[in-house]
Design an enzyme around this catalytic site. Structure first.
Site, PDB file in Angstrom:
ATOM      1  CB  SER A  41      -1.039  -0.266   1.039  1.00 40.84           C
ATOM      2  OG  SER A  41      -1.683  -0.713   1.113  1.00 40.84           O
ATOM      3  CB  CYS A  42       4.475   1.801   0.331  1.00 39.38           C
ATOM      4  SG  CYS A  42       5.448   2.937  -0.355  1.00 39.38           S
TER       5      CYS A  42
END
Length: 177
Positions: A41-42
């Protein structure tokens, strides 16, 4: 740390693979290794995973291995089960990644692999031995020594001089191909 000691210390380390098996870094002796703490999710995930997949396409047969260590320490950006993480990166980017179980990369619970990497001469970053974010990458040569540390926003390209030098150095004597 002296290079010979650094090498033996590196190859003496192990980590739990995504499937729960213990994986010795010694099994990668003779390979060029890129190690990264990752989080799906970065904001750096897509560009780094694409870069890693391209590097493997070009250099896998020459001994490059990319070891991914999911980490949930930075804003909880890798909260999914390890099986999901591995499935996604294998399907979407490359099935050649070596995916490990989730680890911590800083603090008292930091995994020994990352404690080792940040305490080598070439493994220190701008903040010393602290890993500031997801997708910090460490290039390790065929002898088990850290060659270069790349920051989260650094995209390692196929023509990176440190990578090319590591690939070319000792290519004929590589193992684990």
């Amino acid at each position: 740390m002296e290079r010979g000691m650094e090498s033996e210390a590196f190859y003496g380390l192990s980590a739990r693979g995504w499937d729960g098996s213990e994986v010795s870094l010694g099994s990668f002796r003779g390979c060029v290794i890129m190690i990264a703490n990752v989080a799906s999710s970065c904001k750096f995930a897509e560009s780094n995973y694409k870069s890693f997949a391209g590097l493997l396409d070009k250099f896998y047969r020459k001994g490059l291995r990319i070891l991914l260590f999911p980490c949930n320490q930075y804003l909880g950006q890798e909260s999914r089960p390890i099986e999901e993480i591995r499935g996604e990166v294998s399907k979407k980017y490359s099935d050649r990644f070596v995916v490990f179980d989730k680890v911590d990369v800083f603090g008292k619970g930091a995994h020994p692999v990352f404690r080792h990497l940040v305490n080598t001469k070439n493994g220190k970053g701008r903040l010393g031995n602290f890993i500031k974010w997801n997708f910090t990458k460490f290039l390790v040569d065929r002898k088990g020594c850290v060659v270069k540390r790349f920051g989260p926003s650094d995209i390692v390209k196929e023509d990176d001089e440190n990578l090319l030098r590591s690939i070319e150095d000792g290519e004929n004597g590589m193992q684990n191909s």
